[in-house]
Design a protein around this motif. Structure first.
Motif, PDB file in Angstrom:
ATOM      1  N   LYS A  41      -1.203  13.769   3.734  1.00 58.69           N
ATOM      2  CA  LYS A  41       0.140  13.143   3.190  1.00 58.69           C
ATOM      3  C   LYS A  41       0.979  13.138   3.935  1.00 58.69           C
ATOM      4  N   LEU A  42       1.276  14.647   4.652  1.00 58.31           N
ATOM      5  CA  LEU A  42       2.454  14.494   5.481  1.00 58.31           C
ATOM      6  C   LEU A  42       2.295  13.733   6.878  1.00 58.31           C
TER       7      LEU A  42
ATOM      8  N   ALA B 283      -2.989  17.500   1.106  1.00 59.44           N
ATOM      9  CA  ALA B 283      -1.598  17.438   1.039  1.00 59.44           C
ATOM     10  C   ALA B 283      -1.217  17.204   2.834  1.00 59.44           C
ATOM     11  N   LYS B 284      -2.010  17.806   3.812  1.00 60.69           N
ATOM     12  CA  LYS B 284      -1.640  17.670   5.057  1.00 60.69           C
ATOM     13  C   LYS B 284      -1.742  16.046   5.453  1.00 60.69           C
TER      14      LYS B 284
ATOM     15  N   LEU C 131      -1.662   2.747  11.779  1.00 60.40           N
ATOM     16  CA  LEU C 131      -0.908   3.957  11.416  1.00 60.40           C
ATOM     17  C   LEU C 131      -0.452   4.417  12.933  1.00 60.40           C
TER      18      LEU C 131
ATOM     19  N   ARG D 280       7.092   4.080   1.633  1.00 60.54           N
ATOM     20  CA  ARG D 280       5.910   3.577   1.052  1.00 60.54           C
ATOM     21  C   ARG D 280       5.456   4.669   0.021  1.00 60.54           C
TER      22      ARG D 280
ATOM     23  N   MET E 118       0.876  -1.126  -0.018  1.00 64.33           N
ATOM     24  CA  MET E 118      -0.028  -0.023   0.061  1.00 64.33           C
ATOM     25  C   MET E 118       1.039   0.988  -0.017  1.00 64.33           C
ATOM     26  N   SER E 119       0.708   2.205  -0.879  1.00 60.21           N
ATOM     27  CA  SER E 119       1.588   3.258  -1.021  1.00 60.21           C
ATOM     28  C   SER E 119       0.886   4.699  -0.219  1.00 60.21           C
ATOM     29  N   LEU E 120       1.557   5.562  -0.158  1.00 61.29           N
ATOM     30  CA  LEU E 120       1.204   6.811   0.493  1.00 61.29           C
ATOM     31  C   LEU E 120      -0.118   7.287  -0.132  1.00 61.29           C
TER      32      LEU E 120
ATOM     33  N   PHE F 174      12.601  13.058   8.806  1.00 62.53           N
ATOM     34  CA  PHE F 174      11.771  12.251   7.867  1.00 62.53           C
ATOM     35  C   PHE F 174      12.403  12.612   6.492  1.00 62.53           C
TER      36      PHE F 174
ATOM     37  N   GLU G 248      -2.787   5.348   1.612  1.00 59.10           N
ATOM     38  CA  GLU G 248      -3.019   5.680   3.080  1.00 59.10           C
ATOM     39  C   GLU G 248      -3.837   7.034   2.981  1.00 59.10           C
TER      40      GLU G 248
ATOM     41  N   ALA H  83       0.480  10.990   6.904  1.00 63.93           N
ATOM     42  CA  ALA H  83       0.771   9.361   6.452  1.00 63.93           C
ATOM     43  C   ALA H  83       2.481   9.358   6.427  1.00 63.93           C
ATOM     44  N   PHE H  84       2.904  10.231   5.903  1.00 66.86           N
ATOM     45  CA  PHE H  84       4.491   9.950   5.649  1.00 66.86           C
ATOM     46  C   PHE H  84       5.333   9.863   6.841  1.00 66.86           C
ATOM     47  N   THR H  85       4.726  10.676   7.857  1.00 68.50           N
ATOM     48  CA  THR H  85       5.637  10.798   9.180  1.00 68.50           C
ATOM     49  C   THR H  85       5.211   9.792   9.990  1.00 68.50           C
ATOM     50  N   SER H  86       4.175   9.044   9.675  1.00 70.31           N
ATOM     51  CA  SER H  86       3.563   8.242  10.627  1.00 70.31           C
ATOM     52  C   SER H  86       4.276   6.793  10.450  1.00 70.31           C
ATOM     53  N   GLU H  87       4.274   5.863  11.331  1.00 70.56           N
ATOM     54  CA  GLU H  87       4.837   4.556  11.129  1.00 70.56           C
ATOM     55  C   GLU H  87       3.696   3.723  10.715  1.00 70.56           C
ATOM     56  N   ARG H  88       3.834   2.860   9.942  1.00 74.10           N
ATOM     57  CA  ARG H  88       2.808   1.850   9.619  1.00 74.10           C
ATOM     58  C   ARG H  88       3.316   0.488  10.137  1.00 74.10           C
TER      59      ARG H  88
ATOM     60  N   GLU I  77       6.473  18.932  -1.881  1.00 75.86           N
ATOM     61  CA  GLU I  77       5.000  18.977  -1.602  1.00 75.86           C
ATOM     62  C   GLU I  77       4.614  18.989  -0.073  1.00 75.86           C
ATOM     63  N   LEU I  78       5.453  17.895   0.597  1.00 71.62           N
ATOM     64  CA  LEU I  78       5.173  17.509   1.862  1.00 71.62           C
ATOM     65  C   LEU I  78       5.902  18.541   3.001  1.00 71.62           C
TER      66      LEU I  78
END
Lengths: 150, 890
Positions: free
Chosen positions: A25-26, A22-23, A107, B693, A1-3, B646, A6, A28-33, B631-632
């Motif tokens: 996404k941030l 956008a928020k 997440l 990911r 599963m990609s960002l 990150f 998520e 999701a990116f900074t959270s650990e899966r 973007e992020l």
């Protein structure tokens, strides 16, 4: 599963529904899966809370350990639900143990990140309020029911 | 120590001083001839009457026994002159070198003596004397003394003698002239000491102030936390500046005084010519003096100037050195210094202590003469364990320190197994006893060195490296000449027998046992897992590690639940928990050559991408990553922690990437400049698919990286081979930790508690193979940092405790040295230690009164007095022990 998947998933969680992508996404990116295998604890009652969890897949039991040492499963949570936010919101130890009843994918949102989001997006705070109020209502009903049973 | 520097010099270097003096005296005849010869050359050879040649060669009334003609005579005399020049200079050279040798030897001895004295200071001295004062005294302050010591006797004799020789020469020529040249010396001899006295006093003052200054700096360094906590840097600066201004004043005064002395000196020196010109001139005009004589007198005066100046300089230096010596020495003679013999005496036998420990009327007073321990009378057997209870301030720690002989009682006596403890040598108290208090210290060395510290009392045998042992032996004679220690610090000092061991291996076993008691095994084991070894010297461990690797890989391969925890390195498959860069290189970089953050700039890596046809793909991917990062993170403030945690792009670089993305669109990447290409290509190397990911590292992409991996390793030029160790499941990775060597893969992202679970499997495998001991011994090599700063406080305290246990003392006293360890762990350690010390004496200031029940006897203290002594049950009866020691006035 990609960002991006998520992010889609997060949008379905009520408290994040109104936050711009956008928020998310941030977030999701900074959270650990993380994957919790069946039987592992997401968090343990009494431990200090440093993160909240959003369930992506699977189910978990909410278990409360009572004063006499017995433990009791009080509720179940599943996909798209958030858990563990109480102890990071009010800085109290974990109020319950959350145990994976199947393999659970979550997440993990750290406390710092969570607060940042809440302070930046009032609509998120309102959603959390709603969520908590609903739970309180539920708990009260349960309490009334169990009192009636005795 | 000797009261004055001259006494010190004479005591330890009288032979050298005599030699130096003799050499100086020996040089005088040569010097005299050297001054006389030119006269012979001019009068005898150059102006000699040609009629008399050939003549007998005769010099200074000595018949040389052959005859010479005029020119020959000139040449002989000139050659003689040249020889004298050489001899004269050779004398100077030898004397100077010998002076240097004498001075340096004495300096070495002085420093050694001072340091030895620090080791013998009674504990109380350090209350009034700080590191900041002691260090400059032994290092900087005594340094100039070395130079002076060589000069101490030889210089005045050499220069004074020279002066006399020249003077004698002058008197021989013309007594009147000679007297005139030195006529003013008495005035100088009267004036200079008076002026010098003032400089001396200022010099003393300066030394004192500089000491305070260094003390101040030391305090700032140690108390820097308080400075930050209370925002007092401004005040600290002010105080420092105040000290500096004091030093400035003194130094400036010294300068003025010094140059005033110089002024007076030079003035008097120039008065000479003044009198010669005026009085001598008058006499010449009157015809009472020949002009030649006057010229000669002026020249002679000039000749005298140099040794005279040296003599005065010596006088100043001597005065300065005297002060320095006095000032340093006075600080190194505290009262109650530990007797030298107490530290050097070896015990008569190796027998342990037995019998009783008894205190008779022991009183300890503090500075204000109040009793802290007040009339202690007690006696217990050395095979009993004793708990000491009392509230803080009851005198319990002081009693413990008295028993450990760290402080001496003001009156009364302590008898330890038949030895009066105040007279006992340290070889008894330091080997048969041990003490763990708040002053425990961890030295900046390895864990093992710290653990075995208490086993290193004397040199047991030579350095096993015979080459080095020989090298050390060659330096012994110079050590002896300076009265220094002749022990080799690199030899074997560890007393295996004292720890109940026979060799390195059994010592490690003892270490393991002791670490277990001190609850430190796990910590050391973890440090060992994170340590590295040299496979060439530790072949056995290396083999075991490889065995463990195999067994670990098997274990996770056979278990579905575990398979997700670690992703092993396999040359034919892509590791999704490693970065793209790691996947490409597939090895452990041994230098900075293949730094993951700069792969985009590496020409060989780029050539590999080219060959694999991956360059365009990587560039596109890099562009995509950059776009996502911008973007992020674009909205975040530049100092936000997320950048560090990150982002692949630092906040400083973000604008650059923003500019690139704004200028060049995805479809026109050929418009990128060269450095921008390197920047973008560098980004995807940092991606870890399992963690990030982003959906960018697709399976197809992974396959292409695998192809590139092959090209990378096959084409790697010879010059780069040393920069990388390729992963090979049968080979130990030298640069990697033991843990990484066993795992031989990456712990998976996204599995909850993966590190803990892997740790457990790892522990199982290690136990199975019997590798644990080897790992702990690698952990023992861990360098603990300055004063143990790389360990936690609790770890340091456990280490200090372990150090005390491993030497198997007959008496172990535990005071307040375990304060940072959790109380339940302290209790566990206590139980284990009571068991370990069975039949020996363990005395413990127990943190909680109930813990006294683990001990045979209990001493209860209150307000400095021992109020009760007996079994725990006895003392606990009635209102209970806690009530008993309670101080109602507090």
């Amino acid at each position: 599963m990609s960002l991006n998947d998520e992010v889609e998933l997060l949008r379905q969680v009520p408290i994040f529904a109104n936050i711009e992508p956008a928020k998310l996404k941030l977030l999701a990116f900074t959270s650990e899966r993380l994957t919790f295998r069946k039987g592992l604890d997401l968090c343990v009652q009494g431990d200090p809370g440093d993160a909240a969890f959003i369930i992506i897949e699977g189910e978990a039991d909410i278990i409360i350990e009572m004063a006499n040492g017995d433990s009791k499963t009080v509720s179940q949570i599943g996909k798209h639900q958030i858990v563990g936010e109480i102890s990071i919101l009010c800085d109290v130890p974990r109020t319950a143990t959350v145990r994976a009843s199947s393999d659970v994918v979550v997440l993990r949102i750290s406390k710092d990140l969570f607060f940042r989001l809440v302070s930046e997006f009032p609509q998120m705070a309102v959603q959390i309020l709603r969520e908590l109020a609903a739970r309180l209502e539920q708990t009260t009903a349960q309490l009334a029911k169990s009192l009636g049973n005795n | 120590m000797e009261k004055s520097i001259f006494k010190y010099i004479l005591k330890f270097s009288s032979r050298q001083q005599v030699t130096l003096t003799l050499m100086a005296i020996l040089s005088f005849p040569v010097l005299y001839i050297f001054y006389e010869l030119p006269k012979q050359i001019i009068n005898g050879a150059i102006q000699g009457d040609p009629e008399t040649f050939p003549q007998k060669a005769e010099l200074f009334g000595l018949n040389l026994g052959f005859s010479v003609d005029h020119i020959q005579w000139l040449i002989i005399l000139c050659i003689l002159f040249l020889i004298l020049v050489v001899i004269n200079q050779a004398f100077k050279y030898i004397i100077n070198v010998y002076k240097g040798l004498t001075g340096e030897r004495m300096l070495r001895r002085l420093r050694y003596d001072l340091y030895s004295r620090v080791l013998r200071f009674p504990r109380g001295t350090f209350k009034n004397m700080s590191q900041g004062e002691i260090i400059p005294m032994i290092t900087a302050e005594v340094e100039p003394l070395g130079g002076f010591i060589g000069d101490a006797f030889a210089q005045p004799i050499f220069q004074g003698g020279q002066l006399l020789v020249i003077l004698g020469f002058l008197f021989a020529q013309n007594p009147f002239m000679a007297a005139a040249a030195v006529a003013l010396y008495p005035i100088q001899l009267y004036l200079i000491p008076k002026l010098q006295m003032k400089v001396n006093l200022l010099g003393k003052e300066r030394v004192k102030r500089v000491r305070t200054l260094s003390d101040r700096i030391g305090e700032t360094v140690q108390g820097v936390e308080e400075v930050h906590v209370h925002d007092t840097s401004r005040r600290e600066r002010a105080e420092f500046s105040y000290q500096l201004s004091g030093i400035f004043d003194v130094r400036y005064k010294i300068y003025r005084q010094k140059f005033f002395i110089k002024f007076v000196n030079n003035f008097i020196q120039q008065l000479g010519p003044f009198f010669f010109y005026s009085i001598g001139g008058y006499l010449v005009i009157k015809g009472e003096l020949e002009v030649g004589t006057l010229m000669a007198a002026i020249a002679a005066h000039k000749d005298l100037a140099s040794p005279w100046k040296e003599l005065l300089g010596y006088y100043q230096k001597q005065a300065d050195s005297k002060i320095k010596y006095d000032q340093v020495i006075s600080q190194f003679e505290p009262v109650d210094m530990i007797d030298e013999l107490a530290q050097t005496e070896e015990p008569k036998d190796d027998n342990g202590l037995s019998g009783d420990l008894s205190l008779t009327n022991v009183i300890l007073n503090d500075d204000q003469e109040t009793a802290i321990v007040d009339g202690a009378n007690i006696k217990f057997s050395l095979n009993e364990s004793v708990a000491l209870v009392g509230i803080p301030g009851s005198g319990r720690e002081d009693l413990a320190m008295l028993l450990a002989r760290l402080i001496q009682p003001s009156s009364g006596s302590i008898n330890l197994g038949g030895n009066d403890i105040s007279q006992a040598p340290e070889s008894l108290t330091g080997r048969r006893m041990s003490y763990v208090g708040s002053g425990g210290y961890v030295f900046s060395s390895s864990l093992a060195d710290n653990l075995y510290y208490g086993l290193r009392h004397k040199q047991i045998s030579e350095n096993p490296d015979s080459e080095k042992a020989k090298e050390f032996k060659s330096t012994i004679s110079t050590s002896v000449a300076s009265g220094n220690s002749t022990d080799d610090p690199n030899a074997i000092w560890t007393d295996y027998a004292a720890a109940g061991a026979t060799d390195d291996d059994s010592l490690v076993e003892q270490a393991l046992r002791v670490l277990e008691i001190a609850d430190l095994t796990d910590d050391v084991y973890q440090l060992g897992l994170r340590g590295t070894i040299d496979p060439d010297t530790k072949k056995q461990t290396t083999d075991l590690v490889l065995q463990a690797r195999e067994s670990f890989i098997q274990k996770i391969a056979n278990d579905k639940d575990l398979a997700n925890l670690v992703e092993s390195f396999e040359v034919n498959s892509y590791n999704t928990n490693a970065t793209v860069g790691e996947n490409l290189i597939f090895g452990n970089p041994t230098s900075d050559e293949f730094d993951m953050n700069h792969l985009g700039n590496h020409s060989y890596v780029m050539s590999v991408l080219d060959k694999a046809g991956l360059k365009d793909k990587m560039l596109h991917t890099g562009y995509q990553v950059a776009a996502t990062m911008v973007e992020l993170f674009a909205d975040l403030p530049p100092d936000h922690e997320f950048f560090q945690q990150f982002s692949f792009i630092s906040s400083e670089e973000l604008p650059d990437f923003q500019a690139i993305l704004g200028r060049v669109s995805k479809e026109h990447l050929d418009q990128l400049k060269e450095d921008e290409v390197a920047k973008l290509i560098g980004l995807p190397f940092l991606l870890v698919p399992a963690r990030h990911r982003l959906g960018i590292v697709t399976e197809e992409f992974q396959g292409e990286i695998l192809k590139a991996r092959k090209i990378f390793s096959e084409g790697l030029p010879e010059s780069l081979k040393k920069d990388i160790e390729f992963y090979n499941s049968n080979q130990y990775i030298t640069g990697a930790t033991l843990q990484d060597n066993i795992l031989f893969g990456k712990i998976a992202y996204g599995e909850a508690e993966s590190a803990d679970r892997v740790g457990k499997i790892l522990a199982d495998v290690i136990a199975q193979i019997g590798l644990r001991k080897a790992i702990v011994s690698v952990g023992l090599d861990f360098n603990v940092g300055i004063s143990g700063s790389r360990l936690t406080l609790a770890q340091r305290q456990k280490l200090i405790l372990a150090r005390s246990i491993i030497k198997n003392p007959d008496v172990l006293i535990i005071s307040d040295g375990l304060s940072a360890i959790e109380s339940n762990i302290v209790e566990t350690i206590m139980k284990k230690l009571v068991n370990e010390m069975k039949g020996r004496c363990l005395l413990w200031i127990v943190p909680s009164t109930s813990q006294a029940s683990y001990f045979d006897k209990t001493i209860a203290m209150k307000k400095g007095k021992i109020i009760k002594f007996g079994s725990f049950e006895e003392l606990n009866s009635g209102d209970g022990l806690a009530k008993l020691i309670e101080d109602k006035n507090k």
